[in-house]
Design a protein around this motif. Structure first.
Motif, PDB file in Angstrom:
ATOM      1  N   ALA A 154      -5.149  66.235 -49.816  1.00  0.00           N
ATOM      2  CA  ALA A 154      -3.887  66.866 -49.415  1.00  0.00           C
ATOM      3  C   ALA A 154      -3.803  66.865 -47.899  1.00  0.00           C
ATOM      4  O   ALA A 154      -4.798  66.640 -47.194  1.00  0.00           O
ATOM      5  CB  ALA A 154      -3.788  68.290 -49.954  1.00  0.00           C
ATOM      6  N   GLU A 156      -2.619  69.459 -45.000  1.00  0.00           N
ATOM      7  CA  GLU A 156      -2.308  70.865 -44.763  1.00  0.00           C
ATOM      8  C   GLU A 156      -1.697  71.022 -43.376  1.00  0.00           C
ATOM      9  O   GLU A 156      -2.225  70.500 -42.393  1.00  0.00           O
ATOM     10  CB  GLU A 156      -3.573  71.713 -44.893  1.00  0.00           C
ATOM     11  CG  GLU A 156      -4.236  71.593 -46.263  1.00  0.00           C
ATOM     12  CD  GLU A 156      -5.538  72.355 -46.339  1.00  0.00           C
ATOM     13  OE1 GLU A 156      -6.079  72.710 -45.264  1.00  0.00           O
ATOM     14  OE2 GLU A 156      -6.017  72.596 -47.454  1.00  0.00           O
ATOM     15  N   ARG A 202       2.825  63.106 -45.792  1.00  0.00           N
ATOM     16  CA  ARG A 202       2.771  63.480 -47.204  1.00  0.00           C
ATOM     17  C   ARG A 202       3.508  62.476 -48.074  1.00  0.00           C
ATOM     18  O   ARG A 202       3.054  62.139 -49.173  1.00  0.00           O
ATOM     19  CB  ARG A 202       3.364  64.881 -47.376  1.00  0.00           C
ATOM     20  CG  ARG A 202       2.457  65.986 -46.843  1.00  0.00           C
ATOM     21  CD  ARG A 202       3.156  67.324 -46.853  1.00  0.00           C
ATOM     22  NE  ARG A 202       2.246  68.401 -46.463  1.00  0.00           N
ATOM     23  CZ  ARG A 202       2.636  69.619 -46.118  1.00  0.00           C
ATOM     24  NH1 ARG A 202       3.932  69.911 -46.117  1.00  0.00           N
ATOM     25  NH2 ARG A 202       1.744  70.536 -45.780  1.00  0.00           N
ATOM     26  N   HIS A 206       1.785  60.240 -50.985  1.00  0.00           N
ATOM     27  CA  HIS A 206       2.325  60.217 -52.350  1.00  0.00           C
ATOM     28  C   HIS A 206       2.647  58.789 -52.778  1.00  0.00           C
ATOM     29  O   HIS A 206       2.378  58.390 -53.923  1.00  0.00           O
ATOM     30  CB  HIS A 206       3.576  61.087 -52.413  1.00  0.00           C
ATOM     31  CG  HIS A 206       4.223  61.114 -53.766  1.00  0.00           C
ATOM     32  ND1 HIS A 206       3.682  61.779 -54.845  1.00  0.00           N
ATOM     33  CD2 HIS A 206       5.373  60.529 -54.224  1.00  0.00           C
ATOM     34  CE1 HIS A 206       4.456  61.615 -55.901  1.00  0.00           C
ATOM     35  NE2 HIS A 206       5.484  60.866 -55.555  1.00  0.00           N
TER      36      HIS A 206
END
Length: 216
Positions: A154, A156, A202, A206
């Protein structure tokens, strides 16, 4: 183009339609040619994300670091001068010890803050995040780290760090974090939404996951 309702002798001789399956002008191949992820042409392309206001932030943090370190040095000199006023063979009084202790603590605190702002200023001048087909390269004040896409769990955007304070980081599959100094920001912006570059990272992560290992 007008399409005749029926084919007959009056429409002219019959001709075979061209075989577009052997042509590079088909829609599918045109789309593939426009999509770098399908052709592999972006393998060598690198895109870099830099701090939003690198020059301004570097100058401001360098000035703050110099001021803090200078004040810490003055505090140390004041402590030495106060201790020099004690006559030989006599111990300093309680009041002098309190003043010397306060000056020493102040010098230590200001020195640590000055070093912190100096490191962050250097990091702002050098920091960037390079995006490539293989992964991310995170460049910090002293070194850089290469991280493959499959290792990233991920991204952050609100990470509190003892040196960078409020910044962004990569959270890896093993639970560790890699701080990205390019996204350092003031603590009072904690409640603000993440910036465009974080959202772009992000989205790219993805997309890489959706594409799968074989199509990266």
């Amino acid at each position: 183009m007008t399409i005749p309702r029926r084919l007959g002798p009056e429409t002219g001789p019959r001709t075979a339609l061209p075989d577009y399956s052997r042509s590079s002008a088909t829609v599918e191949r045109m789309v593939a040619a426009l999509d770098p992820s399908r052709t592999g042409r972006d393998r060598g392309r690198v895109r870099a994300l830099l701090p939003a206001h690198a020059t301004r932030d570097t100058a401001a943090r360098a000035v703050v670091a110099a001021a803090l370190l200078g004040t810490a040095l003055v505090s140390v000199l004041g402590t030495v001068l106060l201790l020099g006023t004690v006559p030989d063979g006599r111990s300093p009084g309680l009041g002098l010890l309190v003043v010397v202790g306060a000056l020493g603590a102040l010098a230590l605190l200001l020195g640590l803050l000055g070093v912190r702002f100096g490191i962050v200023a250097l990091g702002t001048a050098r920091a960037r995040v390079e995006i490539s087909a293989d992964g991310l390269r995170v460049v910090g004040p002293v070194r850089h780290r290469d991280v493959a896409w499959e290792r990233i769990a991920a991204i952050e955007s609100r990470v509190v760090h003892p040196v960078h304070w409020l910044t962004a980081a990569l959270r890896l599959e093993d639970g560790s974090r890699i701080v990205m100094p390019a996204f350092d920001r003031p603590v009072w912006t904690y409640t603000r939404p993440s910036g465009q570059d974080i959202r772009a990272l992000r989205t790219e992560l993805h997309r890489r996951r959706q594409a799968g290992p074989g199509r990266r």
